[in-house]
Design a protein around this motif. Structure first.
Motif, PDB file in Angstrom:
ATOM      1  N   LEU A   1      32.545  41.975  46.886  1.00 47.08           N
ATOM      2  CA  LEU A   1      32.867  40.788  47.683  1.00 47.08           C
ATOM      3  C   LEU A   1      33.758  41.140  48.875  1.00 47.08           C
ATOM      4  CD1 LEU A   1      33.497  38.088  44.927  1.00 47.08           C
ATOM      5  CD2 LEU A   1      31.653  38.103  46.606  1.00 47.08           C
TER       6      LEU A   1
ATOM      7  N   CYS B   1      28.264  40.572  50.333  1.00 46.85           N
ATOM      8  CA  CYS B   1      27.778  40.122  49.028  1.00 46.85           C
ATOM      9  C   CYS B   1      28.038  38.620  48.848  1.00 46.85           C
ATOM     10  CB  CYS B   1      28.504  40.916  47.941  1.00 46.85           C
ATOM     11  SG  CYS B   1      28.101  40.398  46.282  1.00 46.85           S
TER      12      CYS B   1
ATOM     13  N   GLN C   1      37.982  32.886  47.613  1.00 46.47           N
ATOM     14  CA  GLN C   1      37.421  31.657  47.046  1.00 46.47           C
ATOM     15  C   GLN C   1      37.706  31.527  45.551  1.00 46.47           C
ATOM     16  OE1 GLN C   1      33.410  32.536  49.158  1.00 46.47           O
ATOM     17  NE2 GLN C   1      33.218  30.455  48.402  1.00 46.47           N
ATOM     18  N   LEU C   2      38.206  32.600  44.952  1.00 43.74           N
ATOM     19  CA  LEU C   2      38.348  32.578  43.495  1.00 43.74           C
ATOM     20  C   LEU C   2      39.728  32.117  43.077  1.00 43.74           C
ATOM     21  CD1 LEU C   2      36.486  35.886  42.664  1.00 43.74           C
ATOM     22  CD2 LEU C   2      35.658  33.569  42.356  1.00 43.74           C
TER      23      LEU C   2
ATOM     24  N   VAL D   1      27.571  35.583  45.794  1.00 41.33           N
ATOM     25  CA  VAL D   1      27.247  35.360  44.377  1.00 41.33           C
ATOM     26  C   VAL D   1      27.096  33.861  44.157  1.00 41.33           C
ATOM     27  CG1 VAL D   1      27.981  35.669  41.982  1.00 41.33           C
ATOM     28  CG2 VAL D   1      28.601  37.390  43.705  1.00 41.33           C
TER      29      VAL D   1
ATOM     30  N   ILE E   1      29.875  32.149  46.314  1.00 44.89           N
ATOM     31  CA  ILE E   1      31.119  32.882  46.520  1.00 44.89           C
ATOM     32  C   ILE E   1      30.824  34.119  47.359  1.00 44.89           C
ATOM     33  CG2 ILE E   1      32.942  34.187  45.361  1.00 44.89           C
ATOM     34  CD1 ILE E   1      32.638  32.097  43.081  1.00 44.89           C
ATOM     35  N   THR E   2      31.532  34.201  48.496  1.00 40.57           N
ATOM     36  CA  THR E   2      31.309  35.338  49.391  1.00 40.57           C
ATOM     37  C   THR E   2      32.582  36.150  49.613  1.00 40.57           C
ATOM     38  OG1 THR E   2      31.695  33.890  51.268  1.00 40.57           O
ATOM     39  CG2 THR E   2      29.408  34.222  50.622  1.00 40.57           C
ATOM     40  N   GLY E   3      33.668  35.708  49.001  1.00 40.56           N
ATOM     41  CA  GLY E   3      34.909  36.460  49.167  1.00 40.56           C
ATOM     42  C   GLY E   3      35.874  36.164  48.041  1.00 40.56           C
ATOM     43  N   LEU E   4      36.787  37.100  47.799  1.00 38.76           N
ATOM     44  CA  LEU E   4      37.730  36.930  46.694  1.00 38.76           C
ATOM     45  C   LEU E   4      38.670  35.756  46.923  1.00 38.76           C
ATOM     46  CD1 LEU E   4      38.750  40.593  45.772  1.00 38.76           C
ATOM     47  CD2 LEU E   4      37.444  38.974  44.391  1.00 38.76           C
TER      48      LEU E   4
END
Lengths: 201, 565
Positions: B242, B247, A200-201, B249, A195-198
């Motif tokens: 992020l 960054c 993706q969540l 994860v 995960i490199t960015g919000l």
């Protein structure tokens, strides 16, 4: 009050083959009786009948409170017995306890547990309560009764929130939806991602 | 960023010790890779489902796959090691992105200046390995303040005898709403000349950026937060990291080995991916924050020619002097039918907090010698609302007999509908001793075939003595309040969620693992930023201190990286 856990796994490993053979033959002889609960894949009819009776003794029916049928306790126990993430030794222990209870009945009254009257069945319960395995086994059944009484109805127990209503329990919000309830929530343990960015969540 | 790219920093773990480093270094423009053994649970994954939160191994590993071994004293006063798979005693907590901060209750207290110099203030205690910290409270104060703002702490400052000095007048967020019982505690304590003060919480009472304020769900500790009000490392720090684009994860990546380059520097962190494949990440600097027990385990597992006894362990200090934040519990019952109907209704109100703590006992007199000794704190709280857990606790009567049948039903009904339990938790220093440490099990292995952590959990009798003094005073408060069934239980059994020590920091490389910047004496590019660094833990929950120290170390790492560049 809490009590130290009885080591069920060691107990299972330590029991003799003779006990298992005895139990198997006894229960096989009772296979003809009619099924009364949802344990088609997990328990014989004889085991189901004994378990049903014990659960009713532990959590008896009254006019003012839910009983093991209205909160679907047997569904919860079957779910426990088929959950691949529960330790198989724990599952075996729960099933074997049914046989050990019947064995105790045979020893004391020379009769199967289901042939005893109510008073004698309660005597057997009190008898096994004085043993480590019996106390631990009944304690486990009580825990499963409590789960069926008080977990979210999304798990097909606590029907119509009967347990919550009886004990005036106010559920927390948000309540679980199917996609984040157990075991669906475990899908997160299967994600191989970086995960490199919000977004993706 | 791809996995093959070399990172400035590789961080093992993502909880309170990791979050500030992740946040600060990403914001400063450095490339950060976070390897987290657990999954990423999103805020939307959390609900108030007791099945998920406590009844099954969702937030912790299955003990069959990942047991640990705990060594306790048995009835013959001998150390006896038992696998947690056999006992069911789960020592894991919060294995996921954000770690156990997702599930904390967020009782946040600063250490006090005396906690940084316990040895020089109170002297030695036979059998205890007490040591002063190599830094002072003043070194950490700016970072405590930073945590208040960035993680978000709600509360109200009330001056008191042992108040930690502050650079700002009050918390950035006002106190959370309280139950009527808080005023009863204040009143009862006041009559006993004890000062009850508001307890600060790492829970937002007002919106902060995208994070919403607490909505008083009544299910806080053990549960993930659905409004992001709780100051988890995940939402308070990693989300912002992020946003920088610096960054990355990787969840479900279990680090098992830190490989050195033959010149006392780490070259790679090796991890198992979801399919059990061994993979590695290269970086300039490695930060380990896997929670105290697992951090020591990872270093001990990272053996090679340079470090035959484990990474940074050539002086045999890794894993030693493990400590906990613990002391005891107690409580009492209030019966609704003894109260005026309105008061009973107020007392029964769910969701709103108790948030009271007493720090008057932070220093005490020894009952025999009269000498000043370090004391502890008491936090008051309601019994958790988890209904299954509540029922399970009531399975046994006071004589240890199983309740069942009609008696059980009557007891459950009375307990759930007629009583509210007010509890207290006591925290004293868990004195470091030679009988509390982490090593590797020679017999038990995890699902990957690696030796599991063996945790010896010895405590010092001094801790129990201090706990008993505080328990007596706490019980007096409950008695003054009119509670029934008042009890206290002082125990040397460690909790699983507040672990520290194992990689002490200090100025002497022979006796400590880390220097004052939490950098390994023996491995220049290794930092440990969870609670492992702590030589003593104070008499409080120390999560705030972990956060603050991690911010402090992050500043130092930034300096190193800037100088290198």
């Amino acid at each position: 009050m809490n009590k130290p856990e009885f080591n069920r796994r060691h107990f299972i490993k330590g029991i003799g083959a003779a006990t298992i053979l005895w139990q198997t033959s006894l229960l096989f002889s009772c296979q003809q009786s009619k099924s009364i609960s949802p344990f088609a894949e997990t328990l014989s009819n004889a085991q189901q009948q004994i378990l049903h009776r014990v659960l009713n003794i532990l959590f008896p029916k009254t006019n003012q409170s839910p009983d093991i049928v209205s909160i679907n306790t047997e569904y919860q126990i079957n779910y426990y017995l088929t959950d691949p993430l529960i330790d198989p030794d724990e599952q075996k222990y729960l099933i074997k306890g049914i046989g050990w209870l019947d064995q105790t009945s045979q020893k004391i009254y020379k009769k199967p547990f289901m042939s005893l009257n109510n008073t004698k069945q309660i005597t057997i319960i009190n008898k096994i309560l004085k043993t480590s395995w019996g106390e631990s086994w009944l304690s486990k059944l009580l825990t499963l009764i409590f789960e069926s009484l008080l977990l979210d109805p999304i798990y097909h127990i606590n029907t119509n929130q009967a347990g919550w209503q009886w004990l005036h329990h106010q559920a927390g919000q948000p309540r679980p939806m199917l996609d984040i309830a157990y075991p669906e929530i475990l899908k997160r343990k299967k994600e191989q991602i970086i995960i490199t960015g919000l977004d993706q969540l | 960023m791809s996995k093959k790219e070399k990172y400035d920093v590789c961080i093992v773990g993502s909880g309170a010790g990791a979050g500030p480093v992740i946040y600060e270094l990403s914001k400063a423009g450095f490339k950060v890779m976070v390897l987290e053994k657990g999954p990423w649970y999103r805020t939307g994954d959390f609900s108030k489902d007791e099945m998920v939160a406590t009844r099954r191994s969702v937030y912790t590993p299955n003990l069959k796959d990942e047991p640990q071994v705990i060594e306790d004293l048995n009835e013959y006063n001998e150390w006896e090691a038992k696998s947690t798979y056999d006992t069911g005693r789960n020592f894991w907590n919060g294995n996921c992105v954000g770690g156990s901060t997702n599930f904390m209750s967020g009782y946040f207290s600063r250490l006090k200046p005396v906690d940084f110099k316990l040895l020089s203030t109170y002297g030695e205690i036979p059998g205890a390995n007490i040591a002063d910290w190599p830094i002072s409270y003043d070194d950490l104060e700016p970072y405590y303040e930073k945590v208040e703002r960035l993680v978000g702490i709600s509360g109200k400052i009330v001056p008191h005898k042992f108040m930690s000095p502050r650079s700002t007048p009050d918390y950035p967020y006002p106190p959370l709403a309280e139950n009527i019982v808080s005023s009863w505690i204040d009143e009862a304590a006041g009559k006993l000349n004890i000062q009850s003060i508001p307890q600060a919480r790492a829970i937002l009472s007002q919106q902060k950026d995208e994070r919403k304020a607490c909505y008083y769900s009544n299910f806080c500790g053990s549960y993930g937060c659905s409004s992001d009000a709780k100051g988890s490392s995940r939402v308070a720090l990693i989300h912002d990291a992020l946003k920088t684009g610096n960054c990355a994860v990787m969840p479900n990546a279990k680090v098992f080995y830190l490989e050195t380059n033959g010149n006392y520097r780490i070259k790679k962190a090796w991890y198992y991916d979801l399919f059990g494949q061994k993979k590695s990440i290269e970086a300039k600097i490695f930060v380990v924050a896997a929670q105290a027990v697992e951090t020591s385990r990872l270093l001990l597992m990272s053996r090679n020619k340079e470090f035959p006894d484990g990474l940074a362990n050539n002086n045999g200090q890794v894993g030693k002097n493990l400590i906990f934040s613990a002391g005891g519990v107690g409580g009492g019952d209030f019966y609704y039918d003894e109260l005026d109907a309105e008061l009973a209704k107020e007392l029964a109100k769910p969701g709103v907090f108790v948030n009271r703590t007493i720090q008057d006992f932070y220093e005490l007199r020894h009952p025999k010698t009269g000498k000043k000794i370090k004391g502890g704190t008491v936090d008051f709280l309601f019994e958790h609302a988890n209904p299954v857990s509540k029922a399970i606790r009531e399975k046994w009567d006071n004589a240890g007999k199983l309740r069942w049948g009609t008696e059980l039903k009557q007891h459950l009904y009375r307990y759930f509908t007629g009583i509210r339990k007010l509890k207290f938790e006591i925290f004293v220093d868990w004195l470091p001793t030679d009988n509390c440490f982490v090593s590797l099990s020679s017999k038990v292995k995890d699902k990957w075939g690696d030796p599991v952590a063996k945790i010896r959990t010895g405590n010092h009798p001094h801790d129990l003595m201090v706990g008993e003094i505080i328990a007596d005073k706490s019980k007096q408060i409950l008695s003054k309040m009119g509670a029934h069934n008042i009890y206290a239980s002082i125990s040397g059994t460690p909790p699983n969620n507040l672990q520290a020590g194992g990689c002490r920091f200090g100025n002497n490389p022979q006796k400590t693992v880390l220097n004052k910047y939490c950098q390994a004496h023996e491995v220049e590019n290794l930092f440990v930023t969870d609670a492992s660094f702590m030589p003593t833990g104070g008499s409080l929950t120390f999560t705030w201190t972990i956060y603050a120290n991690s911010f402090r170390v992050a500043d130092y790492i930034k300096t190193i990286l800037k100088n290198n560049n």
